[in-house]
Each structure stands twice: as structure tokens, then as C-alpha cells.
Design an enzyme around this catalytic site. Structure first.
Site, PDB file in Angstrom:
ATOM      1  N   PHE A   1       0.858  -1.188   0.000  1.00  0.00           N
ATOM      2  CA  PHE A   1       0.000   0.000   0.000  1.00  0.00           C
ATOM      3  C   PHE A   1       0.888   1.229   0.000  1.00  0.00           C
ATOM      4  O   PHE A   1       1.703   1.401   0.912  1.00  0.00           O
ATOM      5  CB  PHE A   1      -0.927   0.032   1.223  1.00  0.00           C
ATOM      6  CG  PHE A   1      -1.824   1.241   1.233  1.00  0.00           C
ATOM      7  CD1 PHE A   1      -3.000   1.264   0.486  1.00  0.00           C
ATOM      8  CD2 PHE A   1      -1.475   2.381   1.943  1.00  0.00           C
ATOM      9  CE1 PHE A   1      -3.814   2.395   0.471  1.00  0.00           C
ATOM     10  CE2 PHE A   1      -2.289   3.522   1.928  1.00  0.00           C
ATOM     11  CZ  PHE A   1      -3.453   3.528   1.190  1.00  0.00           C
TER      12      PHE A   1
ATOM     13  N   ASP B   1       8.993   2.526   1.711  1.00  0.00           N
ATOM     14  CA  ASP B   1       7.853   3.285   2.215  1.00  0.00           C
ATOM     15  C   ASP B   1       7.763   2.984   3.713  1.00  0.00           C
ATOM     16  O   ASP B   1       7.306   1.918   4.126  1.00  0.00           O
ATOM     17  CB  ASP B   1       6.587   2.843   1.472  1.00  0.00           C
ATOM     18  CG  ASP B   1       5.332   3.550   1.976  1.00  0.00           C
ATOM     19  OD1 ASP B   1       5.349   4.081   3.100  1.00  0.00           O
ATOM     20  OD2 ASP B   1       4.334   3.537   1.240  1.00  0.00           O
TER      21      ASP B   1
ATOM     22  N   LYS C   1       2.341   9.695   8.617  1.00  0.00           N
ATOM     23  CA  LYS C   1       1.615   9.168   9.772  1.00  0.00           C
ATOM     24  C   LYS C   1       2.108   9.726  11.115  1.00  0.00           C
ATOM     25  O   LYS C   1       1.754  10.829  11.472  1.00  0.00           O
ATOM     26  CB  LYS C   1       1.619   7.634   9.738  1.00  0.00           C
ATOM     27  CG  LYS C   1       0.687   7.097   8.630  1.00  0.00           C
ATOM     28  CD  LYS C   1       0.162   5.715   8.906  1.00  0.00           C
ATOM     29  CE  LYS C   1      -1.054   5.397   8.048  1.00  0.00           C
ATOM     30  NZ  LYS C   1      -0.753   4.913   6.706  1.00  0.00           N
TER      31      LYS C   1
HETATM   32  C1  LIG Z   1      -0.924   5.267   5.338  1.00  0.00           C
HETATM   33  C2  LIG Z   1       0.083   4.860   4.328  1.00  0.00           C
HETATM   34  C3  LIG Z   1       0.278   5.573   3.134  1.00  0.00           C
HETATM   35  C4  LIG Z   1      -0.578   6.749   2.754  1.00  0.00           C
HETATM   36  O1  LIG Z   1      -0.473   7.809   3.646  1.00  0.00           O
HETATM   37  P1  LIG Z   1      -1.588   8.969   3.602  1.00  0.00           P
HETATM   38  O2  LIG Z   1      -1.117   9.964   4.609  1.00  0.00           O
HETATM   39  O3  LIG Z   1      -2.903   8.341   3.933  1.00  0.00           O
HETATM   40  O4  LIG Z   1      -1.590   9.522   2.224  1.00  0.00           O
HETATM   41  C5  LIG Z   1       1.265   5.144   2.274  1.00  0.00           C
HETATM   42  N1  LIG Z   1       2.036   4.084   2.573  1.00  0.00           N
HETATM   43  C6  LIG Z   1       1.898   3.387   3.709  1.00  0.00           C
HETATM   44  C7  LIG Z   1       2.800   2.238   4.001  1.00  0.00           C
HETATM   45  C8  LIG Z   1       0.903   3.738   4.620  1.00  0.00           C
HETATM   46  O5  LIG Z   1       0.740   3.010   5.731  1.00  0.00           O
END
Ligand SMILES: *Cc1c(COP(=O)(O)O)cnc(C)c1O
Length: 396
Positions: free
Chosen positions: A137, A222, A251
Site C-alpha cells: 500500500f 515506504d 503518519k
Molecule cells: C498510510 C500509508 C500511506 C498513505 O499515507 P496517507 O497519509 O494516507 O496519504 C502510504 N504508505 C503506507 C505504508 C501507509 O501506511
């Protein structure tokens, strides 16, 4: 306003993108939340790993209060001290290069994708490609979405951007196969969070590093969910055998304020030039002041050891419960795989009724992302509630 009245407004005026739980929170303190009716909850989700220092941490509140009384916004056309200090702190605590600030996780990944593509063009690649794992994700904007195989498959939102492909999670051989002349980057989560907490194997991470080195491609982690202390080190990559070229954060970084960061090592840091990227809100003084306060709390070896120890304690207690098949994760990022036949969504709803906030990323999994500042009493309380709840489900 009562919950019913709030729900009626939401039903009438908000786009139907979220299925919300029937609770309206009005106050938070540390690991606790209160709803409008006065019920108290133990928060083992923290706004999806955002309030990692707990709700309304006094140091974050103070930083935001002071900064918001002095200056809230001027744009990136000028200098502000919190921006510069935060960039220094992030770069020096990780890859040593430079930082681009954004307002969210998905935007941090957009920056990383731009760096990867421009870096590839600089190596003469006409149609660069970015490789990810299935179930990754990376976010909801079109670049990050195109790198999120599960969501990119939604044809109603198409077409996706070209130049993205995925291989099965943890398949080192498939990853080596997929990385070649056209590869700009491998973009992966070191532990898949939204998918249900699935750590990527050391073998697959090493394969990604080697394949990127051979191809001249960038390895991008990420760390939007795994970073800022969640796994018991400031960045998750520190507990793996590899060092990425770029990491993205968001986050927990702002303690609840919207901020993201794309942090590049020395080589990737030089790719973007004036005009290549930007953001009106990003690097604002309030969000960066909040993030500095968060790092002051989290970037502390004592707290990080506490996260590793408490995470191990939490998993040990969970694994002893009837109805728990396995636990996955690292530090205080924990997926709880339930025994066959137990509906995690029903357990999650039942736990909310009992006063424990968790998340249900898969039909068979609970995800726990508690504040990093809790102690073993909070763990005992949460595990006790999960045990009681599971008793009601395993008997059926
Ligand atoms: C939450 C998340 C995102 C997206 O972050 P947003 O602030 O919602 O745009 C991308 N990558 C990972 C691994 C995430 O947990």
C-alpha cells in the site's frame, strides 16, 4: 450534538468513501479516548499509527500552541527555522542526504516516484518502471495508487499511470527477474501494514538491494507506517540487512498534524531541481514544530528499547490466547491472525463495545498500533479484553 445527529449530517454531506464505526470521539489523553457519551476507550490504533506519542502529548501541544501563536504559514518561498531544523534531524537520523516535505504519506511517495523517474531518465531510460510487491500500500494519489496493486486493479478509477509492475510478496526470484534495464526503482514497504502486517523476508529485501545495485535503480522503502519508532528503531530499515536509497515518512511524524517527508540519501538527494516539485502547505511551521516535538520524544534509545520489549511481551501474551493462530510484525506494529472461523470484523466491533480500539485490515486479522508510550499495564488490559472477546467467538 448527539452521535445520531452527527451521523445524519455525515450521511447527508460527506462523500461515501468511509465506513465509520458508530463512535464520536471528543477527547484524548495518552492512550485513552472518550466519546461524546463519556465512555472511555483504550486506543490500540492511534488514528492508524499517527498518535504514536499518545493523544495530546503535552510536548506536542506546547510546540503547536507556541508556534501557532507566532506564525502559522508563509509558504516555501521563504525560510523558517522549524523546517530547517526538522530536515536536519530527519536526514541526520537516517540516510544523510536531503528532505522534501509534503502534507501526507501518499504525497511523500509522489516525491519518491518523481525522484526515481528523473533519476532513470538521467541514466537514459526512456520508459522507466517501478516495481513493488503485491499487497503493498503506497497511497491514494495516482502515482502512489498505480504502485498499489490491489487498488490499481479498480478499473473504474483507470487508467492508472504506466510504468508500474508488481511481483508476489516475498518472491525474491520474481523480484530479481522483474528488475532490469528499465527499472527506475523498487518501491516497497519493509513491513506491509494495510495488508495486515506482513514483514518482508530478509531474503527478499537482500534480493531487492542486489537487483537495484546491479540495475542502477533506487531502492525506496515506504516507511510511512513502519517509521518514527513504530517497530522499535527510529526507522524499520535499521533492523533489516539493507539500507535503502530513499525512505518516505508520514503518519506518526507530526503527532497528528498532517506532514510527510521524502528522505533521500546523498545520491538521490541531488535529483530534483528548482521547478521539479513543490507544495504550498508543506514544511509549514506548525506541522514541523509538532514533528520536532515528536522526534524529541521518540528518537530516544530508552523509548525504542521499550517498544521492542513491550512488543515482544504483547505478542507472547496474545499467542497464549485461545482463538489466536499467530502474530506478525515488529515492535508495536502487530498483526493478530485469528483462528479459522473467527470473523475479525465481528471481534473488532465487539472490542470497540468493550472499550478497546483496534483495526481490522483483513477478515482474519486484527491490527494493533498502540501508542509507543504505553506500559505493560495497558498491554495486560488490552490482552484481557481481547481474551474475553475471543471467548465469545471461539465457542460458536
Ligand atoms: C498510510 C500509508 C500511506 C498513505 O499515507 P496517507 O497519509 O494516507 O496519504 C502510504 N504508505 C503506507 C505504508 C501507509 O501506511
Amino acid at each position: 450534538m448527539t452521535l445520531k445527529e452527527t451521523q445524519a449530517l455525515e450521511e447527508r454531506y460527506l462523500m461515501r468513501t468511509y465506513k465509520r464505526a458508530p463512535v464520536d470521539f471528543v477527547r484524548g489523553e495518552g492512550p485513552l479516548l472518550w466519546d461524546a457519551a463519556g465512555n472511555r476507550y483504550l486506543d490500540f490504533l492511534t488514528g492508524i499509527s499517527v498518535c504514536s506519542v499518545g493523544h495530546c502529548h503535552p510536548q506536542v501541544v506546547k510546540a503547536v500552541h507556541e508556534q501557532s501563536h507566532r506564525l502559522i504559514h508563509v509558504s516555501n518561498l521563504f525560510y523558517t527555522e522549524p523546517m530547517a531544523r526538522l530536515a536536519e534531524r530527519l536526514a541526520e537520523s537516517s540516510l544523510g542526504g536531503r528532505v522534501f516535505f509534503s502534507n501526507s504519506g501518499t504525497e511523500a511517495n509522489e516525491c519518491a516516484i518523481k525522484i526515481a523517474r528523473k533519476h532513470a531518465h538521467g541514466r537514459g531510460i526512456g520508459e522507466p518502471e517501478i516495481v513493488s510487491f503485491e499487497h503493498d500500500f503506497h497511497g491514494r494519489t495516482y502515482g502512489a495508487l498505480s504502485a498499489t496493486p490491489g487498488l490499481a486493479a479498480n478499473e473504474a478509477l483507470g487508467p492508472m499511470l504506466p510504468g508500474f509492475r508488481s511481483v508476489p510478496r516475498n518472491d525474491a526470484a520474481a523480484l530479481r527477474e522483474a528488475v532490469g534495464e528499465r527499472t527506475a526503482a523498487v518501491l516497497i514497504e519493509p513491513i506491509q501494514g494495510e495488508a495486515g502486517v506482513f514483514p518482508i523476508s530478509e531474503e527478499a529485501l537482500l534480493a531487492a538491494r542486489e537487483a537495484c545495485d546491479e540495475a542502477g535503480a533506487l531502492l525506496i522503502f515506504d516507511e510511512i507506517q513502519t517509521g518514527v519508532g513504530r517497530t522499535g528503531s527510529l526507522w524499520a530499515y535499521e533492523q533489516t540487512p539493507v539500507r535503502p536509497d530513499v525512505i518516505t515518512s508520514a503518519k506518526a511524524l507530526g503527532g497528528g498534524f498532517p506532514i510527510g517527508a521524502c528522505i533521500a540519501g546523498p545520491e538521490a538527494a541531488e535529483v530534483l531541481e528548482p521547478g521539479d516539485h513543490g507544495s504550498t502547505f508543506a514544511a509549514g511551521p506548525v506541522a514541523t514544530a509538532a514533528a520536532l516535538a515528536v522526534l524529541e520524544i521518540v528518537d530516544d534509545p530508552v523509548l525504542l528499547r521499550h517498544v521492542r520489549e513491550l512488543g515482544a511481551y504483547l505478542r507472547e501474551k496474545l499467542e497464549a490466547l485461545d482463538g489466536v493462530a499467530e502474530t506478525r510484525g515488529r515492535g508495536l506494529m502487530v498483526g493478530v491472525g485469528l483462528a479459522e472461523g473467527i470473523d475479525a470484523a465481528a471481534v473488532g466491533a465487539d472490542l470497540l463495545d468493550r472499550g478497546l480500539v483496534v483495526n481490522v485490515p483483513r477478515p482474519d486479522t486484527l491490527r494493533l498500533l498502540p501508542p509507543l508510550v504505553i506500559d505493560s499495564d495497558h498491554v495486560d488490559l488490552a490482552v484481557g479484553l481481547i481474551e474475553e472477546s475471543l471467548l465469545g467467538f471461539s465457542q460458536r
